[in-house]
Design an enzyme around this catalytic site. Structure first.
Site, PDB file in Angstrom:
ATOM      1  N   HIS A   1      21.566  12.485  31.155  1.00 49.17           N
ATOM      2  CA  HIS A   1      21.565  12.112  32.567  1.00 49.17           C
ATOM      3  C   HIS A   1      20.838  10.789  32.789  1.00 49.17           C
ATOM      4  O   HIS A   1      20.452  10.478  33.919  1.00 49.17           O
ATOM      5  CB  HIS A   1      20.897  13.205  33.396  1.00 49.17           C
ATOM      6  CG  HIS A   1      21.455  14.566  33.183  1.00 49.17           C
ATOM      7  ND1 HIS A   1      22.794  14.849  33.346  1.00 49.17           N
ATOM      8  CD2 HIS A   1      20.871  15.732  32.799  1.00 49.17           C
ATOM      9  CE1 HIS A   1      23.003  16.133  33.079  1.00 49.17           C
ATOM     10  NE2 HIS A   1      21.859  16.683  32.737  1.00 49.17           N
TER      11      HIS A   1
ATOM     12  N   HIS B   1      26.921  18.362  34.114  1.00 46.02           N
ATOM     13  CA  HIS B   1      26.999  18.742  32.703  1.00 46.02           C
ATOM     14  C   HIS B   1      28.433  18.787  32.201  1.00 46.02           C
ATOM     15  O   HIS B   1      28.714  19.379  31.167  1.00 46.02           O
ATOM     16  CB  HIS B   1      26.333  20.108  32.480  1.00 46.02           C
ATOM     17  CG  HIS B   1      24.917  20.163  32.936  1.00 46.02           C
ATOM     18  ND1 HIS B   1      24.572  20.604  34.196  1.00 46.02           N
ATOM     19  CD2 HIS B   1      23.774  19.811  32.322  1.00 46.02           C
ATOM     20  CE1 HIS B   1      23.263  20.535  34.325  1.00 46.02           C
ATOM     21  NE2 HIS B   1      22.755  20.053  33.219  1.00 46.02           N
TER      22      HIS B   1
ATOM     23  N   CYS C   1      28.066  25.465  23.878  1.00 48.81           N
ATOM     24  CA  CYS C   1      27.606  26.786  23.424  1.00 48.81           C
ATOM     25  C   CYS C   1      27.662  26.895  21.906  1.00 48.81           C
ATOM     26  O   CYS C   1      26.710  27.362  21.273  1.00 48.81           O
ATOM     27  CB  CYS C   1      28.458  27.887  24.061  1.00 48.81           C
ATOM     28  SG  CYS C   1      28.008  29.562  23.521  1.00 48.81           S
TER      29      CYS C   1
ATOM     30  N   THR D   1      19.673  27.756  28.102  1.00 48.48           N
ATOM     31  CA  THR D   1      19.491  29.166  28.434  1.00 48.48           C
ATOM     32  C   THR D   1      19.605  30.043  27.197  1.00 48.48           C
ATOM     33  O   THR D   1      18.840  31.000  27.031  1.00 48.48           O
ATOM     34  CB  THR D   1      20.550  29.590  29.472  1.00 48.48           C
ATOM     35  OG1 THR D   1      20.468  28.709  30.589  1.00 48.48           O
ATOM     36  CG2 THR D   1      20.306  31.010  29.932  1.00 48.48           C
ATOM     37  N   SER D   2      20.552  29.738  26.312  1.00 52.22           N
ATOM     38  CA  SER D   2      20.751  30.569  25.120  1.00 52.22           C
ATOM     39  C   SER D   2      19.493  30.631  24.277  1.00 52.22           C
ATOM     40  O   SER D   2      19.097  31.702  23.794  1.00 52.22           O
ATOM     41  CB  SER D   2      21.907  30.017  24.280  1.00 52.22           C
ATOM     42  OG  SER D   2      23.115  30.063  24.979  1.00 52.22           O
TER      43      SER D   2
END
Length: 592
Positions: free
Chosen positions: A65, A226, A413, A454-455
């Protein structure tokens, strides 16, 4: 047609650290913590926690970003920025290192964009820092105006309006305000701003192919930062029409996301998303100002046009509108040395800098690694085979996971899970395999070290909860029932801290049915290895059933049901994959 994106980079895994190295060479007021590549923290070169007598302002998030967030570090704005991997929340240890480095007796304020991984990681770091004696407050920014409420447990996304909150908070801190007052001003600013984005292309992550979901002559409305799909795809329109639509969405009285009505005074930010020429941004600004004045009856007090919070190389822009008053304007006009706020910075480039040493933890030292035993017992041999099989299954699924995630998330992911699996395989030689609890704890540490987003935090919580459950037993050998209890405890912990449960379209939709079947078959006195395989089949069925679920957590919350129905949840498929590989490894071992 998808194609490999062209990038002027070296190794895709090094882009964030090499960006930081170039940034601190360019700007004399910036420095970075040692500890690359795990710790990626940019901080003010003139601030030390032992001498700093003002409130520290810390923000951060996934990289990609730029110039946010590190480009806004400087006197009068951020004190430190924590950089995660591309589009992945920074790990807890990096956030803690940043807090410890710049927080003095006045405390620190964490400004966090509203994404699950950022909230979890910054939240856990804040709690740890508080336990070490630091004074910490947190403000969550969710300025997205593209989607109607409610959005499950995810809420409104944090977008470019966060930069305005950085400026307000930084100016208040520089003026010597208390932590309570700085946090209050930041929270108030976050409630005054709304943002919506428009894209003409999809961004390309380093080392990955460019998605082809946007065809020629199309644009995407209401997207995040994202690369996740927007609220709608429409035919490309003249910028006049696009700007009108975005302004109407932000100022909509139906959603009432911002407290702006006719007669209000406002600040306007036109933010490029990374691949938009300055010419086009200025055209958008030139059209937005008279529309705000004549069509919406607003007085425009300030206009900021440029690239503030991008999405790698995405072509497009976002518009942020903030309600202005004398206090807000005073903060926005206050002097700052942050290099990418639209104010010049004086200073010659100094010689090459030596990294600031990582600060020590104020908590007790961690236990030393137990290490691999010289001789493995039967349990240790089984654990080794199972861990290796599970990790390799995740590695083999990398490309599929990225492909699925490019349609329903941010496309990383598989890469994120791959990093965790590779770290586990590399650390396997050091796990105390004869001690199941400590081995699980070691796996959690491996994951927490390299997996962002998050994962990473959820799997770390998963392993820590399993460790605590296994550690509660005094028996040296872990029974199948105890493994089932550890799985149930892990699921409960992930649900508690992540906020999701069955049917939310997450990894729990694979693990919850697996846990139920495992306990059911063990209670029925089935052979443990058979029970494990049957529960793995339930995990896979559960993961595949996510295609029929409407997401209520994570970035998939913002994706339409039509797109979701085309692919399963990547996180659930990853969980089902490693779980099934582990079960088959146990079955094969039992058979031999």
């Amino acid at each position: 047609m998808a194609f490999q994106g062209k990038k002027l980079i070296n190794d895709p895994s090094d882009v964030v650290t090499e960006f930081i190295e170039g940034l601190v060479e360019t700007y004399p007021g910036l420095q970075y913590l040692d500890g690359f590549p795990q710790v990626k923290v940019v901080l003010r070169a003139d601030v030390s926690r032992t001498t700093y007598d003002k409130v520290s302002i810390i923000s951060g998030g996934g990289s990609g970003h730029e110039p946010a967030h590190a480009g806004f570090v400087g006197e009068g704005m951020l004190t430190a920025a924590i950089c995660g991997d591309v589009f992945a929340a920074p790990p807890v240890d990096s956030i803690l290192a940043g807090i410890r480095s710049v927080t003095g007796p006045m405390g620190c304020l964490l400004i966090v964009k509203n994404y699950t991984g950022d909230r979890l990681n910054f939240g856990l770091a804040a709690e740890q820092a508080k336990s070490e004696g630091y004074t910490v407050e947190t403000v969550i920014v969710g300025d997205d105006c593209a989607l109607p409420p409610p959005r499950g447990i995810a809420g409104r996304r944090g977008l470019a309006g966060t930069v305005l909150v950085h400026k307000v908070a930084g100016a208040a801190a520089a003026a010597g305000f208390s932590l309570h007052d700085v946090a209050a001003e930041a929270k108030r600013a976050s409630e005054m701003v709304g943002t919506m984005g428009v894209a003409l292309t999809v961004c390309t992550q380093p080392g990955q192919v460019t998605s082809d979901r946007l065809g020629p002559g199309k644009m995407e409305l209401g997207l995040g930062i994202h690369g996740e799909p927007g609220a709608a795809v429409a035919d490309l329109q003249p910028v006049d029409v696009v700007v009108s639509h975005v302004l109407e969405q932000i100022l909509s009285p139906e959603t009432n996301y911002v407290p702006i009505t006719r007669g209000s005074r406002v600040v306007l930010m036109i933010n490029g998303l990374g691949g938009t020429p300055v010419m086009e941004l200025m055209i958008a600004a030139g059209k937005a100002v008279p529309k705000l004045q004549l069509e919406h009856g607003l007085a425009v007090d300030r206009v900021y046009t440029g690239s503030f919070m991008t999405s790698l190389d995405m072509a497009g822009f976002s518009i942020s509108i903030m309600k202005a008053d004398p206090s807000i304007l005073e903060r926005l006009d206050a002097a700052t040395k942050a290099p990418y706020w639209p104010v010049g910075v004086d200073g010659n480039r100094p010689p090459a800098k030596i990294p600031v040493p990582l600060p020590p933890s104020c908590s007790a030292k961690s236990d030393e690694s137990l290490g691999r035993p010289q001789q493995l017992n039967e349990q240790g041999e089984i654990l080794e085979v199972v861990i290796e099989a599970a990790a390799n299954a995740v590695i083999d699924l990398k490309d599929n996971l990225n492909e699925w995630d490019s349609k329903v998330g941010d496309g990383d992911c598989g890469s994120t899970m791959y990093r965790g699996a590779k770290a586990i395989l590399e650390d396997l030689k050091n796990y105390p395999l004869n001690d199941a609890a400590e081995t699980v704890n070691g796996i959690g540490s491996s994951i927490g070290r390299v997996m962002g987003g998050t994962s990473g935090i959820l799997y770390t919580i998963f392993c820590k909860a399993a460790y605590a459950q296994l550690k509660s037993s005094s028996q040296s050998a872990v029974t199948s029932v105890q493994w089932a209890e550890a799985l149930a405890a892990s699921i409960a912990a992930v649900s508690k801290y992540g906020g999701a449960s069955a049917g939310y379209r997450t990894l729990l939709d694979a693990l919850i049915p697996a846990s139920s079947v495992l306990q059911e078959r063990l209670n029925a006195r089935d052979d443990p290895s058979t029970a494990f395989v049957l529960s793995a089949e339930a995990a896979l069925t559960g993961a595949e059933s996510t295609k029929h679920m409407q997401a209520q957590a994570g970035r998939s919350t913002y994706v339409s049901g039509e797109i979701l129905s085309s692919v399963p949840d990547p996180g659930a498929m990853a969980a089902a994959s490693w779980y099934k590989a582990a079960a088959l490894a146990v079955k094969h071992r039992s058979a031999s």
